[in-house]
Design a protein around this motif. Structure first.
Motif, PDB file in Angstrom:
ATOM      1  N   THR A   3       0.593  -1.006   0.168  1.00 29.39           N
ATOM      2  CA  THR A   3      -0.078  -0.063  -0.323  1.00 29.39           C
ATOM      3  C   THR A   3       1.022   0.903  -0.512  1.00 29.39           C
ATOM      4  O   THR A   3       1.431   1.311   0.803  1.00 29.39           O
ATOM      5  CB  THR A   3      -0.731   0.296   1.559  1.00 29.39           C
ATOM      6  N   PRO A   6       0.686   8.006   1.740  1.00 29.68           N
ATOM      7  CA  PRO A   6      -0.311   8.882   0.810  1.00 29.68           C
ATOM      8  C   PRO A   6       0.644  10.114   0.884  1.00 29.68           C
ATOM      9  O   PRO A   6       0.934  10.295   2.561  1.00 29.68           O
ATOM     10  CB  PRO A   6      -1.933   8.697   1.051  1.00 29.68           C
ATOM     11  N   ILE A  33      -9.329   4.052  -9.737  1.00 25.70           N
ATOM     12  CA  ILE A  33      -8.970   3.670  -8.265  1.00 25.70           C
ATOM     13  C   ILE A  33     -10.893   2.975  -8.159  1.00 25.70           C
ATOM     14  O   ILE A  33     -11.642   3.332  -8.411  1.00 25.70           O
ATOM     15  CB  ILE A  33      -8.480   4.064  -7.624  1.00 25.70           C
ATOM     16  N   GLN A  48      -6.202  -0.369  -7.305  1.00 21.76           N
ATOM     17  CA  GLN A  48      -6.635   0.175  -8.800  1.00 21.76           C
ATOM     18  C   GLN A  48      -7.128  -0.835  -9.456  1.00 21.76           C
ATOM     19  O   GLN A  48      -7.662  -1.697  -8.622  1.00 21.76           O
ATOM     20  CB  GLN A  48      -4.571  -0.210  -9.822  1.00 21.76           C
ATOM     21  N   LYS A  98      -1.626  -2.143  -6.884  1.00 17.96           N
ATOM     22  CA  LYS A  98      -1.874  -1.532  -6.352  1.00 17.96           C
ATOM     23  C   LYS A  98      -2.625  -0.855  -5.210  1.00 17.96           C
ATOM     24  O   LYS A  98      -4.104  -1.121  -6.045  1.00 17.96           O
ATOM     25  CB  LYS A  98      -1.495  -0.400  -7.293  1.00 17.96           C
ATOM     26  N   THR A  99      -2.414  -1.382  -4.184  1.00 16.31           N
ATOM     27  CA  THR A  99      -3.549  -0.638  -3.360  1.00 16.31           C
ATOM     28  C   THR A  99      -3.590   0.774  -2.651  1.00 16.31           C
ATOM     29  O   THR A  99      -2.180   1.169  -3.039  1.00 16.31           O
ATOM     30  CB  THR A  99      -3.483  -1.793  -1.875  1.00 16.31           C
ATOM     31  N   TYR A 100      -4.530   1.577  -1.743  1.00 13.91           N
ATOM     32  CA  TYR A 100      -4.421   1.882  -1.910  1.00 13.91           C
ATOM     33  C   TYR A 100      -5.139   2.115  -0.077  1.00 13.91           C
ATOM     34  O   TYR A 100      -6.608   2.077  -0.092  1.00 13.91           O
ATOM     35  CB  TYR A 100      -5.332   3.638  -1.912  1.00 13.91           C
ATOM     36  N   ILE A 111      -9.507   8.617   0.260  1.00 14.89           N
ATOM     37  CA  ILE A 111      -8.517   7.775  -0.735  1.00 14.89           C
ATOM     38  C   ILE A 111      -7.234   8.375  -0.830  1.00 14.89           C
ATOM     39  O   ILE A 111      -6.874   9.728  -1.144  1.00 14.89           O
ATOM     40  CB  ILE A 111      -9.247   7.563  -2.432  1.00 14.89           C
ATOM     41  N   VAL A 113      -3.339   9.171  -1.691  1.00 16.18           N
ATOM     42  CA  VAL A 113      -2.710   9.207  -3.146  1.00 16.18           C
ATOM     43  C   VAL A 113      -1.518   9.642  -2.989  1.00 16.18           C
ATOM     44  O   VAL A 113      -1.623  10.934  -2.211  1.00 16.18           O
ATOM     45  CB  VAL A 113      -4.004   9.506  -4.357  1.00 16.18           C
ATOM     46  N   GLU A 114      -1.265   9.353  -4.478  1.00 18.98           N
ATOM     47  CA  GLU A 114       1.092  10.500  -4.391  1.00 18.98           C
ATOM     48  C   GLU A 114      -0.366  11.821  -4.999  1.00 18.98           C
ATOM     49  O   GLU A 114      -0.717  11.625  -6.314  1.00 18.98           O
ATOM     50  CB  GLU A 114       1.395   9.337  -4.910  1.00 18.98           C
TER      51      GLU A 114
END
Length: 115
Positions: A3, A6, A33, A48, A98-100, A111, A113-114
């Motif tokens: 994960t 963020p 997402i 994802q 990918k996980t968030y 959520i 995120v980057e």
């Protein structure tokens, strides 16, 4: 796959707008997402949306369930299953998703995120 950590929190939807025991797709910049509300577990997950097998944007339409205590999503096309916590493929393949991180605040679903 792990994960991500963020750098910002994206307001995805209101808690009341989520589909119970199912998923929706959220578009963030160039990413799709999949957001899942697993009501039977009272847990939220984000991954994802792209299934890694044939690169189809479909995981948000997958069926969610459990493998023992592990929450999972199954791709509706290929039936490959992935951990909603870690993204690991539970069907024995080498691929992962990918996980968030997800958090709930003041009735909103966020959520991580980057930036």
């Amino acid at each position: 796959m792990e994960t991500l950590t963020p750098t910002k929190w994206l307001a995805a939807c209101h808690v009341n707008d989520a589909i119970e025991n199912g998923g929706v797709c959220i578009k963030h910049e160039n990413e799709q997402i999949a957001l899942f509300y697993f009501t039977r577990r009272n847990e939220w997950f984000a991954t994802q949306n792209e299934c890694p097998h044939k690169r189809q944007m479909i995981l948000s339409r997958g069926m969610i369930g459990s493998l023992g205590e592990e929450p999972k999503v199954a791709c509706p096309f290929h039936k490959k299953t992935f951990s909603l916590r870690t993204g690991e493929c539970l069907s024995g393949d080498e691929c992962a998703i990918k996980t968030y991180p997800v958090k709930i605040e003041n009735g909103l679903v966020y959520i991580g995120v980057e930036d």
